[in-house]
Write a protein that holds these residues in place. Structure first.
Motif, short mmCIF file in Angstrom:
data_model
loop_
_atom_site.label_atom_id
_atom_site.label_comp_id
_atom_site.label_asym_id
_atom_site.label_seq_id
_atom_site.Cartn_x
_atom_site.Cartn_y
_atom_site.Cartn_z
N LEU A 1 -3.10 6.42 -12.99
CA LEU A 1 -2.72 7.77 -12.57
C LEU A 1 -3.93 8.71 -12.63
O LEU A 1 -4.69 8.70 -13.60
N SER B 1 8.60 -0.23 -3.12
CA SER B 1 9.24 -0.49 -4.41
C SER B 1 10.73 -0.18 -4.39
O SER B 1 11.47 -0.66 -5.25
N ILE C 1 2.80 3.90 -16.40
CA ILE C 1 2.06 4.17 -15.17
C ILE C 1 0.58 3.93 -15.44
O ILE C 1 0.00 4.52 -16.36
N TRP D 1 3.94 0.36 -13.44
CA TRP D 1 3.71 0.95 -12.11
C TRP D 1 2.22 1.24 -11.96
O TRP D 1 1.64 2.00 -12.72
N PHE D 2 1.59 0.61 -10.97
CA PHE D 2 0.17 0.81 -10.69
C PHE D 2 0.04 1.76 -9.50
O PHE D 2 0.41 1.40 -8.38
N ASP D 3 -0.47 2.95 -9.73
CA ASP D 3 -0.62 3.90 -8.63
C ASP D 3 -1.48 5.05 -9.11
O ASP D 3 -1.50 5.37 -10.30
N SER D 4 -2.19 5.67 -8.18
CA SER D 4 -2.98 6.84 -8.55
C SER D 4 -2.15 8.11 -8.51
O SER D 4 -2.56 9.14 -9.05
N LYS D 5 -0.95 8.05 -7.89
CA LYS D 5 -0.06 9.20 -7.81
C LYS D 5 1.34 8.77 -8.21
O LYS D 5 1.83 7.74 -7.76
N SER E 1 0.81 -1.21 0.00
CA SER E 1 0.00 0.00 0.00
C SER E 1 0.84 1.27 0.00
O SER E 1 0.31 2.37 -0.04
N ASP E 2 2.18 1.13 0.05
CA ASP E 2 3.07 2.28 0.15
C ASP E 2 4.12 2.18 -0.95
O ASP E 2 4.79 1.16 -1.10
N HIS E 3 4.30 3.27 -1.70
CA HIS E 3 5.24 3.24 -2.82
C HIS E 3 6.69 3.00 -2.38
O HIS E 3 7.51 2.56 -3.17
N SER F 1 8.43 10.20 -4.85
CA SER F 1 8.26 8.76 -4.73
C SER F 1 9.53 8.03 -5.11
O SER F 1 10.46 8.59 -5.69
#
Length: 505
Positions: A501, A431, A498, A449-453, A426-428, A470
């Motif tokens: 995003l 990685s 990504i 990379w799967f992330d909203s930010k 749950s935390d970048h 990040s």
């Protein structure tokens, strides 16, 4: 794509760089890899790094900006002498510039002072090739004024040969360069970091053992890119000459006379051609021309083919000797020399495709399993959502690591067993260990990379508590965070995807 394509074999460039660096290292010479012929292609620069290059020489600020945007943070040397109109941009963008004009150096000093920095310069000396450089008689008076400037520092002296006048590097002119360097050091109490003895044309002198020992730096482009020294264009030992191959599609194939029919005048470019009567021949036309490439710099890979000439957008071949081996729609391949490479790289109509050879990609293609690790709750959620079934459908078996692989050593273990490490959390910052583990095993890698930010905080922005840059931004070379430490960039934007995003509100 049916248009012209230039393929770039990054493994061959890496091996060429390693061969050049190896002989230079034997003589205590460092090498700046010159990328200007590739328009600052980041993949080429990274291939040079893998071959042992530690700094890059470039001629155009556009290419330098491209490197920085791609996360390349090695020392960059501006090779073309700077224009007075760009001194502010130069001190902000490059580490070192080559210089020959006092007024420009003064401008660089003022620009550097405004930024509170000292810009490093290498003074270029003209030893007879009559391109850029200070004439030797003017060196000492000019240096006397430069050492009084507070915004610049002289860190070296260099020369450039065989580029305009064709003057060959010799023990005499290289010896003169060393003498001028020592005179500068003695007269102004300097310690020069660079005595830069030229380009790929200096390699034969180096190999002969006649290069003065004090020369400690070369700027090498063609020998790395095309595997040739530039005095006689002979292949350099241990290098490839076909790292770049140009191909184009055969769009017409007909038997026609070898001589034009009618009264002859000038062609489209103002020249009057000469033609040999060889009777009827099989003529092929390709969808590439002088608008795309310097045709005189091309050599067909199939030596049975002969280039007859070209117009702006057609290349004509005599393919008679090839018999029936060619048909309409086939691609014809060409080796390129330096002038052809320069022109084709700048053409917007030629696609550039960089690739790694099978030796580099076989490890990835042979991976059939996925090592799964990370936060237990996140893993359970993904497994419940059918992750294992979906990976299995594309040929990957899921292995849940007995011990956490969220450490550099765990990543290395997964890779050694030909498993793809998949870290869920749950935390970048999780990685980061993945990046560190990969960087210990490979020189470059791709990332989904799967992330909203994305975590790319603009420079100078005041960040809210807990935001910051990040691990992805750090791996791409856009600065580091105190939580990450120093992380060398091993990613490039063209190899990063990504997903998910969202725009920040």
């Amino acid at each position: 794509m049916s248009g012209p394509i230039l393929t770039v074999d990054l493994q061959k460039i890496e091996k060429n760089a390693r061969a050049v660096v190896s002989i230079c290292r034997e003589h205590n010479i460092t090498v700046a890899g010159v990328t200007k012929a590739t328009c600052g292609m980041p993949q080429v620069a990274r291939a040079m790094f893998r071959g042992g290059i530690q700094e890059i020489g470039e001629s155009r600020l556009e290419n330098i900006h491209r490197f920085r945007a791609s996360g390349i943070n090695c020392p960059l040397i501006l090779l073309r002498i700077p224009p007075l109109s760009e001194v502010d941009e130069i001190v902000a963008s490059v580490d070192i510039s080559l210089n020959s004009e006092l007024s420009v150096i003064k401008g660089l000093s003022v620009a550097a002072e405004r930024r509170g920095i000292v810009h490093e310069i290498i003074l270029m000396l003209d030893l007879g090739d009559l391109r850029e450089g200070i004439w030797p008689d003017d060196l000492m008076p000019m240096a006397r004024e430069i050492v009084e400037l507070s915004g610049v520092r002289i860190v070296g002296i260099g020369t450039n040969l065989t580029c305009f006048g064709g003057v060959i590097p010799t023990s005499e002119n290289m010896g003169a360069l060393v003498e001028y360097a020592r005179a500068l050091e003695d007269r102004f109490s300097l310690k020069l970091r660079y005595i830069s003895g030229g380009n790929s044309s200096s390699l034969p002198l180096l190999a002969s053992g006649k290069m003065p020992e004090a020369v400690n730096h070369l700027r090498i482009g063609e020998a790395i890119l095309l595997g040739r020294e530039t005095v006689h264009r002979n292949p350099w030992p241990g290098t490839f000459q076909d790292a770049f191959l140009l191909s184009s599609e055969l769009i017409e194939l007909k038997e026609k006379p070898s001589l034009p029919v009618g009264e002859i005048g000038e062609d489209a470019f103002g020249f009057k051609g000469t033609f040999e009567d060889r009777g009827n021949i099989i003529r092929g036309i390709l969808n590439i021309g002088r608008e795309d490439v310097n045709v005189e710099g091309l050599k067909p890979v199939d030596r049975k083919l002969t280039i007859l000439g070209a117009s702006s957008d057609h290349l004509l071949l005599d393919v008679t000797a090839a018999g029936t081996s060619l048909k309409l729609g086939d691609r014809v391949f060409f080796e390129v020399n330096y002038s052809a490479l320069l022109s084709v790289m700048t053409s917007a109509y030629v696609q550039k495709k960089a690739f790694l050879s099978e030796e580099y990609t076989e490890n990835a293609s042979s991976c059939s399993g996925v090592f799964l690790s990370g936060d237990r709750g996140v893993i359970d959620a993904f497994m419940k959502g059918g992750l294992e079934k979906k990976l299995g459908a594309i040929g990957y078996r899921v292995f849940e690591a007995e011990e956490s692989i969220t450490s550099p050593s765990g990543i290395e273990l997964a890779l050694s067993q030909k498993k793809i490490p998949l870290i869920l959390g749950s935390d970048h910052t999780m990685s980061l260990t993945g990046f560190l583990g990969l960087s210990g095993q490979v020189d470059a890698f791709g990332l989904i990379w799967f992330d909203s930010k994305a975590g790319f905080s603009p420079p100078g922005r005041v960040e809210k508590q807990g935001q910051g840059r990040s691990a992805l931004a750090a791996a791409l070379g856009y600065g580091t965070s105190a939580n990450f430490g120093e992380l060398r960039a091993h990613l490039s934007p063209e190899n990063t995807v990504i997903i998910g995003l969202r725009a920040e509100r």
